[in-house]
Design an enzyme around this catalytic site. Structure first.
Site, PDB file in Angstrom:
ATOM      1  N   ALA A  88       0.899  -1.066  -0.090  1.00 38.02           N
ATOM      2  CA  ALA A  88      -0.048  -0.115   0.074  1.00 38.02           C
ATOM      3  C   ALA A  88       0.717   1.170  -0.021  1.00 38.02           C
ATOM      4  CB  ALA A  88      -0.746  -0.116   1.425  1.00 38.02           C
ATOM      5  N   GLY A 131       0.612  -4.936   0.804  1.00 36.80           N
ATOM      6  CA  GLY A 131      -0.657  -5.184  -0.089  1.00 36.80           C
ATOM      7  C   GLY A 131      -0.159  -5.752  -1.287  1.00 36.80           C
ATOM      8  N   GLU A 134      -0.693  -9.409  -0.899  1.00 35.38           N
ATOM      9  CA  GLU A 134      -1.929  -9.695  -0.590  1.00 35.38           C
ATOM     10  C   GLU A 134      -2.829  -9.608  -2.115  1.00 35.38           C
ATOM     11  OE1 GLU A 134      -1.819  -6.629   2.501  1.00 35.38           O
ATOM     12  OE2 GLU A 134      -3.007  -8.310   3.520  1.00 35.38           O
ATOM     13  N   GLU A 154       4.461  -5.346   7.202  1.00 34.36           N
ATOM     14  CA  GLU A 154       3.658  -4.278   7.720  1.00 34.36           C
ATOM     15  C   GLU A 154       4.015  -3.982   9.358  1.00 34.36           C
ATOM     16  OE1 GLU A 154       2.557  -6.618   5.821  1.00 34.36           O
ATOM     17  OE2 GLU A 154       0.907  -5.674   4.612  1.00 34.36           O
TER      18      GLU A 154
HETATM   19  N1  COA Z   1       4.639   3.303  -0.477  1.00 37.97           N
HETATM   20  C1  COA Z   1       4.888   4.490  -1.129  1.00 37.97           C
HETATM   21  N2  COA Z   1       6.262   4.429  -1.917  1.00 37.97           N
HETATM   22  C2  COA Z   1       6.992   3.456  -1.798  1.00 37.97           C
HETATM   23  C3  COA Z   1       6.490   2.230  -1.253  1.00 37.97           C
HETATM   24  C4  COA Z   1       5.325   2.118  -0.682  1.00 37.97           C
HETATM   25  N3  COA Z   1       4.797   0.956  -0.059  1.00 37.97           N
HETATM   26  N4  COA Z   1       7.598   1.177  -1.412  1.00 37.97           N
HETATM   27  C5  COA Z   1       8.445   1.939  -2.318  1.00 37.97           C
HETATM   28  N5  COA Z   1       8.236   3.316  -2.445  1.00 37.97           N
HETATM   29  C6  COA Z   1       8.877   4.510  -3.046  1.00 37.97           C
HETATM   30  C7  COA Z   1      10.185   4.782  -2.106  1.00 37.97           C
HETATM   31  O1  COA Z   1       9.545   5.811  -1.377  1.00 37.97           O
HETATM   32  C8  COA Z   1      10.795   5.475  -3.356  1.00 37.97           C
HETATM   33  O2  COA Z   1      10.285   6.730  -3.816  1.00 37.97           O
HETATM   34  P1  COA Z   1      11.188   7.782  -3.994  1.00 37.97           P
HETATM   35  O3  COA Z   1      12.329   7.373  -5.158  1.00 37.97           O
HETATM   36  O4  COA Z   1      10.298   8.946  -4.681  1.00 37.97           O
HETATM   37  O5  COA Z   1      11.862   8.302  -2.844  1.00 37.97           O
HETATM   38  C9  COA Z   1      10.584   4.406  -4.261  1.00 37.97           C
HETATM   39  O6  COA Z   1       9.460   4.083  -4.293  1.00 37.97           O
HETATM   40  C10 COA Z   1      11.681   3.633  -4.688  1.00 37.97           C
HETATM   41  O7  COA Z   1      11.871   2.601  -3.335  1.00 37.97           O
HETATM   42  P2  COA Z   1      13.258   2.706  -2.701  1.00 37.97           P
HETATM   43  O8  COA Z   1      12.892   2.538  -1.112  1.00 37.97           O
HETATM   44  O9  COA Z   1      14.037   3.776  -2.870  1.00 37.97           O
HETATM   45  O10 COA Z   1      13.904   1.135  -3.315  1.00 37.97           O
HETATM   46  P3  COA Z   1      14.938   0.406  -2.519  1.00 37.97           P
HETATM   47  O11 COA Z   1      15.553  -0.197  -3.703  1.00 37.97           O
HETATM   48  O12 COA Z   1      15.967   1.190  -1.792  1.00 37.97           O
HETATM   49  O13 COA Z   1      14.095  -0.462  -1.456  1.00 37.97           O
HETATM   50  C11 COA Z   1      11.965  -1.792  -0.894  1.00 37.97           C
HETATM   51  C12 COA Z   1      13.129  -1.294  -2.014  1.00 37.97           C
HETATM   52  C13 COA Z   1      10.771  -2.423  -1.537  1.00 37.97           C
HETATM   53  C14 COA Z   1      12.886  -2.715   0.027  1.00 37.97           C
HETATM   54  C15 COA Z   1      11.602  -0.615  -0.253  1.00 37.97           C
HETATM   55  O14 COA Z   1      10.995   0.385  -1.106  1.00 37.97           O
HETATM   56  C16 COA Z   1      10.537  -0.856   0.866  1.00 37.97           C
HETATM   57  O15 COA Z   1      10.830  -1.458   1.908  1.00 37.97           O
HETATM   58  N6  COA Z   1       9.187  -0.448   0.668  1.00 37.97           N
HETATM   59  C17 COA Z   1       7.997  -0.430   1.556  1.00 37.97           C
HETATM   60  C18 COA Z   1       7.714  -1.898   1.634  1.00 37.97           C
HETATM   61  C19 COA Z   1       6.585  -1.821   2.689  1.00 37.97           C
HETATM   62  O16 COA Z   1       6.745  -1.802   3.637  1.00 37.97           O
HETATM   63  N7  COA Z   1       5.240  -2.384   2.092  1.00 37.97           N
HETATM   64  C20 COA Z   1       4.196  -2.536   2.987  1.00 37.97           C
HETATM   65  C21 COA Z   1       3.318  -1.319   3.078  1.00 37.97           C
HETATM   66  S1  COA Z   1       1.747  -1.512   4.092  1.00 37.97           S
END
Ligand code: COA
Length: 280
Positions: A88, A131, A134, A154
Protein backbone atom coordinates in the site's frame (compact mmCIF):
# COMPACT_ATOMS: atom_id res chain seq x y z
CA UNK A 1 -18.86 -1.89 -21.59
CA UNK A 2 -15.64 -0.11 -22.59
CA UNK A 3 -12.39 -0.96 -20.81
CA UNK A 4 -11.81 1.62 -18.06
CA UNK A 5 -9.04 4.10 -18.90
CA UNK A 6 -6.42 4.86 -16.28
CA UNK A 7 -2.75 5.91 -16.22
CA UNK A 8 -2.08 3.82 -13.14
CA UNK A 9 -3.69 0.62 -14.43
CA UNK A 10 -3.03 -0.36 -18.04
CA UNK A 11 -5.23 -2.91 -19.79
CA UNK A 12 -4.04 -4.91 -22.79
CA UNK A 13 -6.16 -7.62 -24.38
CA UNK A 14 -4.21 -10.50 -25.89
CA UNK A 15 -5.95 -13.09 -28.09
CA UNK A 16 -6.36 -16.33 -26.16
CA UNK A 17 -5.65 -18.35 -29.31
CA UNK A 18 -5.27 -17.93 -33.06
CA UNK A 19 -9.03 -18.57 -33.33
CA UNK A 20 -10.70 -15.19 -32.94
CA UNK A 21 -13.73 -16.58 -31.15
CA UNK A 22 -11.66 -17.95 -28.27
CA UNK A 23 -11.69 -14.57 -26.50
CA UNK A 24 -8.87 -12.73 -24.82
CA UNK A 25 -6.51 -12.75 -21.89
CA UNK A 26 -6.62 -9.36 -20.13
CA UNK A 27 -3.10 -8.35 -19.12
CA UNK A 28 -3.48 -5.74 -16.39
CA UNK A 29 -0.43 -3.70 -15.40
CA UNK A 30 -0.29 -1.68 -12.19
CA UNK A 31 1.68 1.29 -13.39
CA UNK A 32 3.50 3.41 -10.83
CA UNK A 33 7.03 2.13 -11.40
CA UNK A 34 8.71 5.14 -9.75
CA UNK A 35 6.92 4.16 -6.53
CA UNK A 36 7.43 0.41 -7.07
CA UNK A 37 3.76 0.24 -8.16
CA UNK A 38 2.58 1.01 -4.61
CA UNK A 39 -1.19 0.84 -4.25
CA UNK A 40 -2.58 4.34 -3.83
CA UNK A 41 -6.25 5.34 -3.93
CA UNK A 42 -6.12 5.81 -7.73
CA UNK A 43 -4.81 2.27 -8.29
CA UNK A 44 -7.46 0.84 -5.98
CA UNK A 45 -10.29 2.71 -7.73
CA UNK A 46 -8.96 1.59 -11.11
CA UNK A 47 -8.61 -2.02 -9.94
CA UNK A 48 -12.26 -2.06 -8.90
CA UNK A 49 -13.34 -0.61 -12.23
CA UNK A 50 -11.19 -3.21 -14.03
CA UNK A 51 -12.79 -6.07 -12.08
CA UNK A 52 -16.30 -4.82 -12.97
CA UNK A 53 -15.28 -4.55 -16.63
CA UNK A 54 -13.75 -8.06 -16.71
CA UNK A 55 -16.85 -9.53 -15.10
CA UNK A 56 -19.10 -7.81 -17.66
CA UNK A 57 -16.98 -8.57 -20.73
CA UNK A 58 -17.61 -12.10 -22.03
CA UNK A 59 -14.64 -12.17 -24.39
CA UNK A 60 -12.19 -11.79 -21.47
CA UNK A 61 -11.47 -15.34 -20.35
CA UNK A 62 -8.53 -15.01 -17.95
CA UNK A 63 -6.88 -12.11 -16.13
CA UNK A 64 -3.12 -11.74 -15.71
CA UNK A 65 -2.14 -9.05 -13.22
CA UNK A 66 1.37 -7.62 -13.13
CA UNK A 67 3.48 -4.61 -12.16
CA UNK A 68 5.11 -2.14 -14.56
CA UNK A 69 8.84 -2.50 -15.20
CA UNK A 70 11.09 0.31 -13.91
CA UNK A 71 11.63 3.40 -16.08
CA UNK A 72 15.09 4.32 -17.33
CA UNK A 73 16.69 6.31 -14.49
CA UNK A 74 17.59 9.98 -15.06
CA UNK A 75 21.30 10.64 -15.78
CA UNK A 76 23.42 9.84 -12.75
CA UNK A 77 20.56 8.31 -10.70
CA UNK A 78 20.29 4.64 -9.74
CA UNK A 79 17.59 2.54 -11.38
CA UNK A 80 14.55 1.70 -9.28
CA UNK A 81 14.19 -2.01 -8.55
CA UNK A 82 11.69 -4.29 -10.27
CA UNK A 83 8.42 -4.68 -8.43
CA UNK A 84 5.07 -6.38 -8.73
CA UNK A 85 3.79 -4.06 -5.97
CA UNK A 86 5.79 -2.89 -2.92
CA UNK A 87 2.66 -2.52 -0.81
CA UNK A 88 0.00 0.00 0.00
CA UNK A 89 1.22 3.55 -0.59
CA UNK A 90 2.63 4.36 2.84
CA UNK A 91 2.41 8.12 2.23
CA UNK A 92 -1.39 7.74 2.28
CA UNK A 93 -1.20 6.36 5.87
CA UNK A 94 -0.06 9.69 7.29
CA UNK A 95 -2.72 11.31 9.47
CA UNK A 96 -5.26 8.52 8.86
CA UNK A 97 -7.36 7.24 11.76
CA UNK A 98 -9.35 4.04 12.19
CA UNK A 99 -12.58 5.51 10.79
CA UNK A 100 -10.82 6.59 7.59
CA UNK A 101 -9.46 3.07 7.15
CA UNK A 102 -12.82 1.43 7.84
CA UNK A 103 -14.34 3.48 5.02
CA UNK A 104 -11.40 2.70 2.70
CA UNK A 105 -11.53 -1.01 3.40
CA UNK A 106 -15.29 -1.54 3.20
CA UNK A 107 -15.89 -3.16 -0.17
CA UNK A 108 -12.24 -2.79 -1.21
CA UNK A 109 -10.56 -3.59 -4.54
CA UNK A 110 -8.61 -6.60 -3.27
CA UNK A 111 -11.85 -8.29 -2.18
CA UNK A 112 -13.37 -7.42 -5.57
CA UNK A 113 -10.39 -9.11 -7.27
CA UNK A 114 -10.72 -12.15 -5.00
CA UNK A 115 -14.42 -12.40 -5.84
CA UNK A 116 -13.96 -12.23 -9.61
CA UNK A 117 -15.61 -15.32 -11.11
CA UNK A 118 -12.96 -15.72 -13.86
CA UNK A 119 -9.48 -17.23 -13.40
CA UNK A 120 -6.76 -14.80 -12.32
CA UNK A 121 -2.96 -15.13 -12.40
CA UNK A 122 -0.45 -12.85 -10.66
CA UNK A 123 2.69 -12.48 -12.79
CA UNK A 124 5.33 -11.34 -10.29
CA UNK A 125 8.70 -9.91 -11.32
CA UNK A 126 10.31 -8.24 -8.32
CA UNK A 127 9.04 -7.12 -4.92
CA UNK A 128 5.59 -8.36 -3.84
CA UNK A 129 5.35 -6.83 -0.39
CA UNK A 130 2.50 -6.02 1.97
CA UNK A 131 -0.56 -5.17 -0.13
CA UNK A 132 1.40 -6.45 -3.16
CA UNK A 133 1.75 -9.89 -1.61
CA UNK A 134 -1.96 -9.68 -0.74
CA UNK A 135 -2.99 -8.74 -4.28
CA UNK A 136 -0.95 -11.72 -5.50
CA UNK A 137 -2.66 -13.95 -2.91
CA UNK A 138 -6.04 -12.70 -4.13
CA UNK A 139 -5.31 -14.16 -7.55
CA UNK A 140 -5.87 -17.85 -8.21
CA UNK A 141 -2.28 -18.60 -9.31
CA UNK A 142 1.07 -16.91 -8.78
CA UNK A 143 3.95 -17.19 -11.25
CA UNK A 144 7.17 -15.45 -10.26
CA UNK A 145 10.57 -14.66 -11.68
CA UNK A 146 13.63 -15.87 -9.75
CA UNK A 147 14.47 -12.32 -8.66
CA UNK A 148 11.07 -11.83 -6.97
CA UNK A 149 10.81 -11.37 -3.21
CA UNK A 150 7.68 -11.83 -1.12
CA UNK A 151 6.94 -10.39 2.29
CA UNK A 152 4.47 -8.87 4.70
CA UNK A 153 6.54 -6.08 6.31
CA UNK A 154 3.61 -4.21 7.91
CA UNK A 155 4.91 -5.16 11.38
CA UNK A 156 7.77 -2.69 10.77
CA UNK A 157 5.19 0.09 10.42
CA UNK A 158 3.43 -0.86 13.65
CA UNK A 159 0.70 -2.54 11.60
CA UNK A 160 -0.54 -5.94 10.49
CA UNK A 161 -1.68 -6.81 6.94
CA UNK A 162 -5.09 -5.39 6.05
CA UNK A 163 -5.91 -6.81 2.63
CA UNK A 164 -6.47 -10.39 3.73
CA UNK A 165 -2.97 -11.85 4.30
CA UNK A 166 -3.74 -13.00 7.85
CA UNK A 167 -6.53 -15.12 6.38
CA UNK A 168 -5.52 -16.03 2.81
CA UNK A 169 -1.85 -16.68 3.60
CA UNK A 170 -2.80 -19.13 6.36
CA UNK A 171 -4.89 -21.05 3.85
CA UNK A 172 -2.09 -21.02 1.25
CA UNK A 173 1.03 -21.70 3.32
CA UNK A 174 -0.27 -22.72 6.75
CA UNK A 175 -0.25 -21.17 10.23
CA UNK A 176 3.46 -21.51 11.09
CA UNK A 177 4.84 -19.96 7.89
CA UNK A 178 2.23 -17.19 8.00
CA UNK A 179 3.19 -16.37 11.59
CA UNK A 180 6.85 -16.28 10.60
CA UNK A 181 6.23 -13.95 7.65
CA UNK A 182 3.92 -11.58 9.51
CA UNK A 183 5.75 -11.55 12.87
CA UNK A 184 9.24 -11.07 11.39
CA UNK A 185 8.30 -8.92 8.39
CA UNK A 186 11.23 -10.56 6.56
CA UNK A 187 11.18 -11.17 2.81
CA UNK A 188 11.51 -14.60 1.26
CA UNK A 189 12.91 -15.55 -2.14
CA UNK A 190 10.76 -16.78 -5.03
CA UNK A 191 12.28 -20.27 -4.60
CA UNK A 192 11.33 -20.35 -0.91
CA UNK A 193 7.88 -18.97 -1.77
CA UNK A 194 7.48 -21.79 -4.26
CA UNK A 195 8.68 -24.40 -1.75
CA UNK A 196 5.99 -23.36 0.77
CA UNK A 197 3.19 -23.12 -1.79
CA UNK A 198 2.93 -19.34 -2.01
CA UNK A 199 4.04 -19.43 -5.64
CA UNK A 200 2.93 -21.98 -8.26
CA UNK A 201 5.91 -21.70 -10.61
CA UNK A 202 9.25 -19.89 -10.73
CA UNK A 203 11.03 -19.06 -13.97
CA UNK A 204 13.60 -16.60 -15.27
CA UNK A 205 12.56 -12.96 -15.81
CA UNK A 206 13.07 -13.48 -19.54
CA UNK A 207 10.66 -16.44 -19.63
CA UNK A 208 8.07 -15.00 -17.25
CA UNK A 209 5.71 -13.30 -19.71
CA UNK A 210 5.49 -16.20 -22.18
CA UNK A 211 5.30 -18.82 -19.44
CA UNK A 212 2.44 -16.93 -17.78
CA UNK A 213 0.59 -16.23 -21.03
CA UNK A 214 0.92 -19.89 -22.05
CA UNK A 215 -0.68 -20.86 -18.74
CA UNK A 216 -3.41 -18.22 -19.22
CA UNK A 217 -4.08 -19.45 -22.78
CA UNK A 218 -4.25 -23.07 -21.62
CA UNK A 219 -6.85 -22.15 -19.01
CA UNK A 220 -8.69 -19.95 -21.54
CA UNK A 221 -9.05 -22.98 -23.82
CA UNK A 222 -11.44 -24.65 -21.33
CA UNK A 223 -15.18 -24.02 -21.03
CA UNK A 224 -15.65 -20.71 -19.20
CA UNK A 225 -18.79 -22.05 -17.55
CA UNK A 226 -16.96 -25.10 -16.23
CA UNK A 227 -14.08 -22.92 -15.01
CA UNK A 228 -16.52 -20.65 -13.18
CA UNK A 229 -18.26 -23.57 -11.47
CA UNK A 230 -14.86 -25.10 -10.64
CA UNK A 231 -13.53 -21.89 -9.07
CA UNK A 232 -16.70 -21.38 -7.04
CA UNK A 233 -16.60 -24.99 -5.85
CA UNK A 234 -12.91 -24.91 -4.86
CA UNK A 235 -13.58 -21.68 -2.94
CA UNK A 236 -16.10 -23.57 -0.81
CA UNK A 237 -13.16 -25.56 0.59
CA UNK A 238 -11.87 -22.33 2.18
CA UNK A 239 -15.13 -21.45 3.89
CA UNK A 240 -16.97 -24.61 4.90
CA UNK A 241 -16.18 -27.91 6.66
CA UNK A 242 -15.24 -31.11 4.78
CA UNK A 243 -18.66 -32.77 4.86
CA UNK A 244 -20.43 -29.63 3.63
CA UNK A 245 -17.69 -28.97 1.07
CA UNK A 246 -17.95 -32.46 -0.41
CA UNK A 247 -21.74 -31.94 -0.68
CA UNK A 248 -21.15 -28.60 -2.45
CA UNK A 249 -18.84 -30.39 -4.90
CA UNK A 250 -21.29 -33.26 -5.50
CA UNK A 251 -24.04 -30.78 -6.34
CA UNK A 252 -21.78 -28.71 -8.62
CA UNK A 253 -20.58 -31.90 -10.37
CA UNK A 254 -24.17 -33.09 -10.82
CA UNK A 255 -25.33 -29.70 -12.14
CA UNK A 256 -22.67 -29.80 -14.87
CA UNK A 257 -24.34 -32.93 -16.26
CA UNK A 258 -27.11 -30.63 -17.52
CA UNK A 259 -24.62 -28.38 -19.33
CA UNK A 260 -24.06 -28.40 -23.06
CA UNK A 261 -20.30 -28.28 -22.46
CA UNK A 262 -20.36 -31.65 -20.66
CA UNK A 263 -22.05 -33.12 -23.78
CA UNK A 264 -19.50 -31.42 -26.02
CA UNK A 265 -16.49 -32.49 -23.90
CA UNK A 266 -17.53 -36.13 -23.54
CA UNK A 267 -18.49 -36.39 -27.22
CA UNK A 268 -15.18 -34.83 -28.28
CA UNK A 269 -13.19 -37.26 -26.12
CA UNK A 270 -15.02 -40.30 -27.47
CA UNK A 271 -14.51 -39.12 -31.06
CA UNK A 272 -10.89 -38.04 -30.55
CA UNK A 273 -11.78 -34.43 -31.41
CA UNK A 274 -10.91 -31.11 -29.82
CA UNK A 275 -13.96 -29.81 -27.93
CA UNK A 276 -15.55 -26.63 -29.28
CA UNK A 277 -17.21 -25.29 -26.16
CA UNK A 278 -20.56 -23.57 -26.11
CA UNK A 279 -19.16 -21.33 -23.35
CA UNK A 280 -15.93 -20.20 -24.96
N1 COA B 1 4.59 3.23 -0.48
C1 COA B 1 5.00 4.39 -1.01
N2 COA B 1 6.16 4.54 -1.66
C2 COA B 1 6.93 3.44 -1.80
C3 COA B 1 6.58 2.19 -1.27
C4 COA B 1 5.34 2.10 -0.58
N3 COA B 1 4.89 0.95 -0.09
N4 COA B 1 7.55 1.30 -1.54
C5 COA B 1 8.50 1.98 -2.22
N5 COA B 1 8.12 3.28 -2.38
C6 COA B 1 8.85 4.34 -3.07
C7 COA B 1 10.02 4.85 -2.27
O1 COA B 1 9.60 5.81 -1.33
C8 COA B 1 10.87 5.44 -3.36
O2 COA B 1 10.33 6.68 -3.76
P1 COA B 1 11.32 7.93 -4.11
O3 COA B 1 12.30 7.38 -5.11
O4 COA B 1 10.42 8.96 -4.67
O5 COA B 1 11.98 8.29 -2.83
C9 COA B 1 10.66 4.49 -4.52
O6 COA B 1 9.44 3.82 -4.25
C10 COA B 1 11.75 3.44 -4.66
O7 COA B 1 11.87 2.76 -3.42
P2 COA B 1 13.23 2.67 -2.60
O8 COA B 1 12.87 2.44 -1.16
O9 COA B 1 14.11 3.84 -2.88
O10 COA B 1 13.89 1.37 -3.24
P3 COA B 1 14.94 0.42 -2.55
O11 COA B 1 15.49 -0.43 -3.62
O12 COA B 1 15.89 1.17 -1.71
O13 COA B 1 14.05 -0.49 -1.54
C11 COA B 1 12.10 -1.75 -0.91
C12 COA B 1 13.02 -1.30 -2.05
C13 COA B 1 10.93 -2.53 -1.51
C14 COA B 1 12.88 -2.66 0.06
C15 COA B 1 11.59 -0.51 -0.13
O14 COA B 1 11.07 0.40 -1.06
C16 COA B 1 10.51 -0.80 0.87
O15 COA B 1 10.80 -1.33 1.93
N6 COA B 1 9.24 -0.41 0.58
C17 COA B 1 8.15 -0.48 1.50
C18 COA B 1 7.66 -1.92 1.64
C19 COA B 1 6.54 -1.98 2.66
O16 COA B 1 6.73 -1.74 3.85
N7 COA B 1 5.34 -2.34 2.18
C20 COA B 1 4.21 -2.53 3.02
C21 COA B 1 3.37 -1.32 3.05
S1 COA B 1 1.94 -1.57 4.05
Amino acid sequence: MDAPQSNVLLIEEIPASEHEDMGTVALITMNRPDKLNALNADVMTSLKAMVAWVEATDRVRVVVLTGAQPNEPPEGKRAKPNAFVAGADITEFVGKKSDDIRVMFANNAVEALWNLSKPTIAMVDGFALGGGCEVACSCDLRIASKRSRFGTPEINLGLIPGYGATQRLVRLIGYGKTMEMIMTGEMISAEDASRIGLVNHVCSSEELREYTLDMARLIASKSSNTLRVGKQTIRAALDVGLTEGVAVEAEAFASLFDSKDKEIGVHAFLNRETPKWEHK
